[in-house]
Scaffold this active site. Structure first.
Site, PDB file in Angstrom:
ATOM      1  N   GLU A  54       0.819  -1.210   0.000  1.00  0.00           N
ATOM      2  CA  GLU A  54       0.000   0.000   0.000  1.00  0.00           C
ATOM      3  C   GLU A  54       0.857   1.266   0.000  1.00  0.00           C
ATOM      4  OE1 GLU A  54      -2.841  -0.523  -0.812  1.00  0.00           O
ATOM      5  OE2 GLU A  54      -2.908  -2.625  -0.295  1.00  0.00           O
ATOM      6  N   GLY A  55       1.974   1.211  -0.689  1.00  0.00           N
ATOM      7  CA  GLY A  55       2.907   2.331  -0.721  1.00  0.00           C
ATOM      8  C   GLY A  55       3.927   2.156   0.371  1.00  0.00           C
TER       9      GLY A  55
END
Length: 562
Positions: free
Chosen positions: A426-427
């Site tokens: 998620e980053g």
């Protein structure tokens, strides 16, 4: 080891730190009083303690496997998922129009925290569906909402997110998956996606994939990406799973941890899909899901930290070694230091996550741009600090166990292996830090300074009760303010070089604020001692971190040449 939900911490944070009363005062959430929320969380706690926690080891020792194209999940996971779905815990914050409870995001965040502490591998499944539900609520056509949302909300169907490709990791704009328009208004999706959490299972009636792909006339980069929903089984005219779609699980990743969560390589071979949102606007729709997931992943770190802490504390209370007042290793000062760091940081990370949830709820309930801006600032901090805390606490948990922590049978190492990926997906946490000093400072620091003003106001009030601790928090906030001003005067390359220490310094100050507020509200005893430990021992890190953020001495790329 028996997991116990941290209901006391939730209550303290909601009452004394994040101001949950403001959420309950809005028209949208007027039926979600603090008393109601605490009752709901009590029910979720029972499910986590009695159903999910016993599955923790199963997910590691009896991993998901791919057999003849079929994913076989860990023993007991089907029953665990059924309990999650039947309890309504997949979609507690979803729109009641499609069967959701309509509860604040604060509730979902607390429940995700508990589920992650009980069994992270299984919790990943409903987290994916939660993000997909929100993306569809905001961006899908009415027809798609009516088709998919009711079954995603009940858990009959499950959702996933398909971004990454072998040649396109964090650079999503490099993806090559194609979407060819068909005569019936649908699209033929062709391409390969990797790292798809819970890309398939053997206990839901359908698996619904949100897939990023390019239309034939799309421009290069992120501006040419569209979003499609591509189900495993194409719904028939009654809305039930019908014909098998042209997609398949190629393989499962062989991972360091989270063995109970099947991470799939997915192949789409002209699979039928339907566009979500407008053509070439897929990233905006996907970011709705990703931002939901960033809070969820940050809370995964917090939940695992709680589980690892409880596991280590139980061992320390039982392990007899050396001479101590207690007769166990809990009597040794350094063991208590490690446990105190674990507990204090878990509390801080949990408070930051719930502050973000409150900002999201207030932004949704009031439409106030200031609340939305605060949520924007807190999102990268909650994700990065929450997952960093999970990793650090799980590692300390192994250390508390000593040599036995390195032995798999104790279960201590599983927490560390399972949580390690959370700082990556998620980053990555580096990307979160760059977002904080980049996009989140594009308002000239207005949202950040507003938050710092609030912390200093609370610190001033705290001087009446605990002057030494309150003064330390106030001074740390001023140092962070000066560092923010310094970063605002720099070009983006310089900012990025100091982004990670800046984010951690910010988290340190936010954590100190949370500990101070609770200590002032409750006073005395273990709560005050933990606050004093955090503020006197952990908060001082902010000074060195701010110095790192201001430094401009990164080596050049050529310095790393062989």
């Amino acid at each position: 080891m028996t997991y116990r939900a941290p209901l006391g911490d939730f209550s303290r944070i909601l009452k004394h730190v994040v101001g949950y009363d403001r959420v309950a005062e809005t028209t949208l959430f007027e039926e979600a009083s603090l008393e109601t929320v605490e009752a709901v969380l009590g029910e979720a706690a029972k499910m986590c303690e009695e159903v999910m926690a016993p599955l923790q080891r199963n997910g590691d020792t009896d991993p998901a496997v791919l057999e003849n194209g079929v994913v076989r999940t860990s023993k007991g996971f089907a029953e665990g998922y059924k309990a999650i779905a039947e309890g309504g815990w997949i979609a507690s914050s979803a729109d009641p129009a499609h069967g959701g409870m309509g509860l604040p995001m604060v509730v979902t965040t607390c429940v995700n925290d508990m589920m992650s502490g009980a069994c992270l591998a299984l919790q990943l499944n409903p987290l994916m569906s939660q993000g997909q539900i929100e993306a569809l609520e905001h961006h899908a056509s009415d027809a798609l909402k009516e088709m998919y949302l009711p079954k995603l909300v009940t858990g009959e169907w499950q959702g996933t997110m398909n971004l990454t490709e072998p040649q396109a990791g964090s650079d999503v704009g490099a993806l090559t998956t194609k979407a060819e328009p068909l005569d019936d208004g649908s699209y033929a999706i062709t391409g390969q996606k990797i790292y798809i959490s819970w890309g398939d299972n053997d206990f839901t009636g359908n698996v619904c994939h949100l897939v990023l792909a390019r239309l034939p006339d799309a421009v290069p980069g992120t501006k040419g990406i569209s979003l499609f929903i591509v189900p495993k089984f194409i719904p028939d005219e009654t809305g039930e799973p019908g014909q098998r779609n042209d997609l398949r699980v190629v393989s499962l990743e062989h991972k360091m941890g989270l063995h109970g969560s099947p991470t799939c390589v997915m192949s789409y071979e002209g699979a039928k899909g339907w566009i979500v949102g407008e053509p070439n606007d897929g990233m905006r729709a996907m970011f709705t899901m990703m931002n939901n997931a960033r809070l969820g992943v940050g809370v995964q770190g917090v939940g695992v930290a709680e589980g690892a802490y409880q596991h280590a504390l139980a061992y320390a209370n039982d392990r007899k070694q050396g001479r101590s007042d207690t007769g166990t290793i809990l009597g040794h000062a350094d063991v208590r230091r490690m446990l105190a760091e674990m507990k204090a940081d878990t509390f801080a990370a949990r408070a930051i996550a719930l502050a973000l949830a409150v900002a999201l709820d207030m932004g949704r309930a009031t439409g106030d741009a200031a609340w939305k801006a605060r949520a924007g600032v807190l999102t990268p901090i909650a994700k990065a600090f929450g997952t960093d805390t999970g990793i650090d606490v799980a590692s300390k948990g192994v250390q508390v166990h000593g040599g036995m922590g390195y032995v798999e049978e104790t279960g201590a190492a599983q927490y560390m292996r399972d949580v390690r990926v959370t700082s990556i997906y998620e980053g990555t946490n580096g990307i979160q830090a760059m977002d904080l000093v980049g996009r989140k400072l594009m308002d000239g620091g207005e949202a950040v300074f507003s938050l710092l003003d609030e912390i200093e106001t609370h610190a001033e009030a705290g001087k009446e009760h605990m002057p030494d601790l309150a003064e330390a928090v106030w001074q740390a906030t001023e140092t962070l303010r000066e560092t923010t001003e310094d970063l605002l005067a720099r070009d983006m390359a310089d900012r990025f070089g100091g982004a990670v220490p800046y984010l951690r310094a910010f988290a340190r100050v936010l954590g100190a604020d949370a500990h101070l507020r609770v200590a002032c509200a409750e006073g005395g005893g273990a709560v005050e001692r933990l606050a004093r430990f955090y503020i006197t021992r952990l908060l001082p890190e902010h000074s060195g971190l701010c110095a790192q953020a201001r430094a401009s001495d990164l080596p050049a790329a050529e310095d790393f040449a062989a």
